[in-house]
Design an enzyme around this catalytic site. Structure first.
Site, mmCIF file in Angstrom:
data_model
loop_
_atom_site.group_PDB
_atom_site.id
_atom_site.type_symbol
_atom_site.label_atom_id
_atom_site.label_comp_id
_atom_site.label_asym_id
_atom_site.label_seq_id
_atom_site.Cartn_x
_atom_site.Cartn_y
_atom_site.Cartn_z
ATOM 1 N N GLU A 87 -8.461 37.592 11.470
ATOM 2 C CA GLU A 87 -7.698 38.285 12.509
ATOM 3 C C GLU A 87 -8.507 38.531 13.777
ATOM 4 O O GLU A 87 -8.010 38.319 14.881
ATOM 5 C CB GLU A 87 -7.189 39.616 11.946
ATOM 6 C CG GLU A 87 -6.032 40.196 12.700
ATOM 7 C CD GLU A 87 -5.310 41.282 11.919
ATOM 8 O OE1 GLU A 87 -5.271 42.415 12.429
ATOM 9 O OE2 GLU A 87 -4.796 41.001 10.813
ATOM 10 N N GLU A 114 2.412 52.134 1.028
ATOM 11 C CA GLU A 114 1.143 51.510 0.698
ATOM 12 C C GLU A 114 0.116 52.482 0.142
ATOM 13 O O GLU A 114 0.040 53.634 0.569
ATOM 14 C CB GLU A 114 0.562 50.822 1.943
ATOM 15 C CG GLU A 114 1.455 49.690 2.417
ATOM 16 C CD GLU A 114 0.889 48.893 3.559
ATOM 17 O OE1 GLU A 114 1.308 47.735 3.693
ATOM 18 O OE2 GLU A 114 0.050 49.402 4.320
#
Length: 180
Positions: A87, A114
């Site tokens: 990324e 999450e």
């Protein structure tokens, strides 16, 4: 670049209980494993990224350096190291500092639910972010970030609003003491 298509479903203790296709897990709001990376430079400034506009949610918002999901069978630290390179275009040593669970609803019927493992690292060298993931990036002081979070929280991702105070406290107790 290896895109994670399946996520690891977990219980409240982060024990794996199965796998599911990533978008399905986000549509069904099923708890799954994730990670967030916070990178600092030698001045104690945090590296932020602005998510690319084409991201499946939270496009254009500012957030921590990198975040994603480990693939089934992949160690979370190894996944974080891999994804940081994919990324942001660099690698550095990462250290886990805490984890937390959050749930937030987004546009298009998606929900993040999450179990987020939070890693920190130090870096201030060359970067080559993936333009499909990252629109912009910069280092900012923790005080500057705190002020903008208070005045314009909508400019940041929901998980960053939750995690930043915890990372800020960790930095005050650990990172910034080492710099003195």
């Amino acid at each position: 670049m290896s895109k994670v298509t399946d996520v690891i479903l977990v219980n409240a203790q982060d024990e794996p209980i199965g796998t599911m296709e990533k978008m399905e897990a986000h549509r069904k709001a099923v708890l799954h494993r994730a990670f967030s990376i916070f990178i600092f430079n030698s001045k104690g400034e945090m590296l932020l990224q602005q998510r690319a506009m084409g991201k499946y949610h939270s496009g254009g918002l500012w957030t921590n350096t990198c975040c994603s999901h480990p693939a089934p069978g992949e160690d979370t630290l190894q996944a974080a190291t891999r994804r940081l390179n994919e990324e942001m275009g660099f690698t550095t040593l990462l250290e886990k500092i805490f984890d937390f669970v959050y749930q937030c609803e987004f546009e298009h019927g998606l929900t993040e639910h999450e179990f987020d493992h939070v890693f920190i690292g130090m870096y201030e060298g060359r970067m080559s972010p993936d333009p499909m993931e990252v629109k912009d990036y910069c280092y900012k002081s923790l005080a500057e970030i705190e002020a903008t979070l208070l005045s314009h929280p909508q400019k940041y991702t929901s998980w960053f609003n939750i995690a930043f105070p915890k990372v800020q406290q960790w930095a005050a107790e650990n990172l910034l003491k080492k710099a003195v």
